[in-house]
Design an enzyme around this catalytic site. Structure first.
Site, short mmCIF file in Angstrom:
data_model
loop_
_atom_site.label_atom_id
_atom_site.label_comp_id
_atom_site.label_asym_id
_atom_site.label_seq_id
_atom_site.Cartn_x
_atom_site.Cartn_y
_atom_site.Cartn_z
N GLU A 25 29.73 -13.71 -7.38
CA GLU A 25 29.44 -12.68 -8.39
C GLU A 25 29.77 -11.26 -7.92
O GLU A 25 30.10 -10.42 -8.75
CB GLU A 25 28.00 -12.77 -8.91
CG GLU A 25 26.92 -12.40 -7.93
CD GLU A 25 25.53 -12.56 -8.51
OE1 GLU A 25 25.34 -12.32 -9.71
OE2 GLU A 25 24.61 -12.90 -7.74
N HIS A 27 32.05 -37.31 -0.89
CA HIS A 27 32.23 -38.04 -2.14
C HIS A 27 33.20 -37.33 -3.07
O HIS A 27 33.19 -37.57 -4.28
CB HIS A 27 30.86 -38.26 -2.80
CG HIS A 27 29.93 -39.05 -1.93
ND1 HIS A 27 30.09 -40.40 -1.69
CD2 HIS A 27 28.86 -38.66 -1.17
CE1 HIS A 27 29.15 -40.81 -0.85
NE2 HIS A 27 28.40 -39.77 -0.52
N LYS A 49 25.99 -15.77 -4.87
CA LYS A 49 26.02 -14.35 -4.44
C LYS A 49 27.45 -13.93 -4.13
O LYS A 49 27.89 -12.85 -4.54
CB LYS A 49 25.18 -14.13 -3.18
CG LYS A 49 23.70 -13.99 -3.26
CD LYS A 49 23.14 -12.80 -3.97
CE LYS A 49 23.05 -13.02 -5.44
NZ LYS A 49 21.81 -13.51 -5.99
N CYS A 75 0.87 -1.17 0.00
CA CYS A 75 0.00 0.00 0.00
C CYS A 75 0.90 1.22 0.00
O CYS A 75 2.07 1.14 0.35
CB CYS A 75 -0.87 0.08 1.25
SG CYS A 75 -1.88 -1.38 1.52
N LYS A 114 22.17 -7.06 -15.93
CA LYS A 114 20.93 -7.33 -15.19
C LYS A 114 19.98 -8.21 -16.01
O LYS A 114 19.27 -9.03 -15.47
CB LYS A 114 20.26 -6.00 -14.83
CG LYS A 114 19.10 -6.12 -13.88
CD LYS A 114 19.54 -6.51 -12.49
CE LYS A 114 18.39 -6.90 -11.59
NZ LYS A 114 18.82 -7.79 -10.51
N GLU A 119 22.81 -20.81 -3.88
CA GLU A 119 22.55 -19.37 -4.04
C GLU A 119 23.55 -18.54 -3.24
O GLU A 119 24.04 -17.51 -3.71
CB GLU A 119 21.10 -19.07 -3.63
CG GLU A 119 20.73 -17.60 -3.50
CD GLU A 119 20.83 -16.80 -4.79
OE1 GLU A 119 21.11 -17.37 -5.84
OE2 GLU A 119 20.65 -15.57 -4.72
N TRP A 130 -3.55 -1.93 -1.34
CA TRP A 130 -3.46 -3.26 -1.95
C TRP A 130 -4.10 -4.19 -0.93
O TRP A 130 -3.52 -4.45 0.12
CB TRP A 130 -2.00 -3.64 -2.17
CG TRP A 130 -1.90 -4.85 -3.02
CD1 TRP A 130 -2.34 -6.11 -2.73
CD2 TRP A 130 -1.35 -4.91 -4.32
NE1 TRP A 130 -2.09 -6.94 -3.77
CE2 TRP A 130 -1.49 -6.25 -4.76
CE3 TRP A 130 -0.75 -3.98 -5.17
CZ2 TRP A 130 -1.05 -6.65 -6.01
CZ3 TRP A 130 -0.31 -4.39 -6.40
CH2 TRP A 130 -0.46 -5.71 -6.81
N ASN A 169 0.55 0.54 6.00
CA ASN A 169 1.08 -0.33 4.95
C ASN A 169 1.77 -1.49 5.64
O ASN A 169 2.64 -1.26 6.47
CB ASN A 169 2.07 0.48 4.10
CG ASN A 169 2.92 -0.40 3.21
OD1 ASN A 169 2.49 -1.47 2.81
ND2 ASN A 169 4.12 0.08 2.91
N GLY A 170 1.37 -2.72 5.33
CA GLY A 170 2.03 -3.88 5.95
C GLY A 170 1.01 -4.85 6.49
O GLY A 170 -0.15 -4.86 6.06
#
Ligand code: F6R
Length: 607
Positions: A486, A502, A483, A2, A602, A479, A74, A98-99
């Site tokens: 990169e 292994h 991160k 919102c 991007k 991930e 929203w 908002n939240g």
């Protein structure tokens, strides 16, 4: 979620509130409303649907007060009706929010017993009544607002306007952004700098836990400990405000900190908190009661898909295949008779993901896009779409888009479970309740930044780093390693904790940093054995866990990063935060170009 705006001005507030709300409509447009002080009394105008409806309402019944608040909604709790539209008010206070207020049910019950009458189905209305309760008990507006905020659990940005108080506006921030605009003898509150940019170029961004007590002459800011603090004043042009870093040094940092908001916004898009059910949009022929699901993406988006593989199998009992988009079609994959394919992409333009989508369509498989950029090619070409609501992601390394993808995919797993008859409505309710806690849990995970900062300093000296995870935390280990490499250019690899012996265990040397993601869940004991294996070979263990995990492994871990104890279902969302902060702070120590790391782009539109 919102958009909110507040004005202590010198000209009629209503047209200015509407002007600001137009800039916030991207945050929601289920309903809109304003409240102003008219001779000290709170007067509201509210309307369902787009802002044009509110403008019509105001044209029919104008407001002339110079102090006011406004909201564009929203819908999360309660349908988009006039009664549920903000501002919510009593005769003493009006608020916009908002939240998500997680403990609204218990607060509402207590207030109702004390005689408060509620006019909406929203979680937000309890704020107005809590503040009123304080005022009724003789507190000042400042004291009543502080007391109310202390009782709220969840994520929120709030603005409050008080009857009879022409020169007081109070804002509070926890998990949802809030900015203070400083004008000439005027003061503003807004969800972002763009909202207040028609009125001023000087903006302060509130930090987590801040409360702002505004008058036209002064902005007093209290931090989470109740101490008076100063926040830096940023000066920008209206255009610059659209993509600003706020108090943050990099866009990546800002985007990491936006995650309580962006995950919450995405979750509430798919969750009916009142009925504790997931609600999917029309999926245009994609039948979730299928036998097979295929989940495709590249890089971080692929890892979101790998997390979803665990969720879809565990929650919905559906057979799932995941792959990277650049390889998928070369396998000439075969499909079961009842399959759907999910394509995960922030940009919606990644060439390999698009090619995989087209391959599936050619094979007659129904396609579902989990995409952040509306109207992008993947968005348009898929049969159906589940938008992620992360907002524009500027940092090249994906952070808030990842957790928004996880948020949408978690909801998809629940919806698929229901469609396939794999979960009861009680189980759906339990999962939805867990999902609704995500913004708060992410906000708590952000508190670990100072601890991670010290570890990152040491990590920035490393040449190689291993990341380990088991179960749903294995893709998160992948991930985490992505991160780190990169943006810090340090070589890093993610492995399934049980796979290390292994082969890769040969890489462990005296002092090799090994980051382990291991909440104290049903797999913890097994991962603990793997930690012992690497510790015995000289590895320097950095353990990301909850307090129970920390108690069990404190003797072998060199460093502990504490994450909040949470439902295992949402743990991948919560544990995303420490791995992002670890990579970010390590890169800052190394002095790399965090937002635009070398060799990357991007949006990758070549195969
Ligand atoms: C890593 C990163 C990339 C993207 C990948 C897919 O931080 O951002 O790995 O996830 O290039 O991009 P999208 O999601 O735009 O398809």
């Amino acid at each position: 979620m919102c958009g909110i705006i507040g004005i202590l001005g010198s000209a009629p507030a209503a047209p200015r509130l509407v002007q600001a709300l137009k800039r916030l409509e991207y945050r929601g447009y289920d309903s809109a409303g304003v409240a102003t002080l008219e001779g000290g009394r709170i007067e509201r105008r509210r309307a369902p649907g787009k802002l044009a409806n509110l403008e019509l309402e105001l044209a029919g019944a104008p407001l002339s007060g110079v102090s006011g608040i406004g909201h564009t909604r929203w819908a999360t709790h309660g349908a988009p009706t006039t009664a549920n539209a903000h501002p919510h008010a009593t005769d003493k206070v009006a608020i916009v929010h908002n939240g998500i207020i997680e403990n609204f049910r218990s607060l509402r019950e207590g207030l109702a017993k004390a005689g408060h009458e509620f006019a909406s189905e929203t979680d937000s209305e309890v704020i107005a009544h809590l503040i009123t309760d304080g005022l009724d008990n003789g507190l000042t507006p400042e004291q009543a607002a502080i007391a109310a905020v202390r009782r709220l659990e969840g994520a929120f940005g709030i603005a409050c306007l008080f009857a009879g108080e022409e020169d007081v506006l109070i804002g509070a921030r926890k998990g949802s952004p809030l900015a203070v605009g400083i004008g000439d003898g005027e003061m503003f509150l807004g969800s972002d700098a763009i909202a207040v940019s028609p009125f001023t170029t000087r903006v302060m961004f509130l930090e987590e836990g801040d409360i702002a007590i505004l008058s036209r002459a002064r902005a007093k800011i209290l931090d989470a400990n109740g101490q008076v603090v100063t926040r830096q004043i940023h000066v920008f042009s209206g255009a610059a405000a659209a993509v600003e870093k706020g108090n943050h040094r990099h866009f990546m940092q800002k985007e990491i900190y936006e995650q309580p908001e962006t995950s919450g916004r995405t979750i509430t898009r798919y969750v009916n908190a009142f009925d504790e059910r997931v609600e999917m949009p029309d999926l245009d022929g994609v039948d979730l009661a299928a036998d097979n699901a295929i989940v495709i993406g590249c890089g971080t988006a692929h890892y979101a898909g790998r997390v979803a593989e665990y969720w879809l199998e565990q929650v919905a009992g559906i057979a799932v295949e995941t792959d990277i988009a650049s390889e998928f079609r070369y396998r000439k994959p075969a499909f079961g008779r009842k399959s759907f394919a999910v394509f995960v992409s922030q940009s919606g333009e990644t060439a390999d993901t698009l090619a995989a989508l087209r391959y599936c369509k050619d094979q007659g498989v129904k396609t579902l896009a989990v995409v952040n950029v509306p109207e992008s090619t993947i968005w348009r070409e898929a049969d159906a779409r589940l938008p992620t609501l992360a907002g524009p992601e500027i940092g090249v390394a994906s952070t808030k888009a990842f957790t928004a993808q996880l948020s949408a995919l978690a909801a998809l797993a629940i919806a698929t479970g229901r469609a396939r008859g794999a979960i009861s409505s009680q189980e759906e309710g339990r999962l939805v309740r867990a999902l609704m806690e995500t913004p708060r849990m992410i906000a708590q995970a952000l508190d670990s930044e100072p601890k991670i900062e010290a570890i990152a300093h040491e990590l920035s000296q490393a040449r190689d780093v291993l990341y380990l995870g088991r179960g749903v935390h294995y893709p998160l280990a992948l991930e985490g390693a992505l991160k780190l490499k990169e943006i810090s250019y340090i070589h890093a690899e993610g492995y399934a904790a049980g796979e290390l012996k292994h082969g890769p265990i040969a890489l462990i040397d005296e002092g090799t940093p090994v980051v382990v993601l291991a909440p104290h869940d049903s797999l913890f004991e097994k991962t603990l054995s793997n930690m012992q294996e690497v510790a015995a070979r000289g590895a320097k263990l950095i353990l990301i866990t909850d307090s129970a995990g920390a108690a069990a492994a404190s003797d072998i871990a060199k460093h502990l990063i504490l994450a909040p104890a949470c439902d295992p279902f949402i743990a991948p969302l919560v544990y995303s935060v420490p791995i992002q902060l670890l990579a970010y702070l390590t890169a800052v120590h190394k002095g790399t170009d965090v937002d635009q790391p070398r060799n990357l782009a991007k949006s990758v539109t070549v195969e």
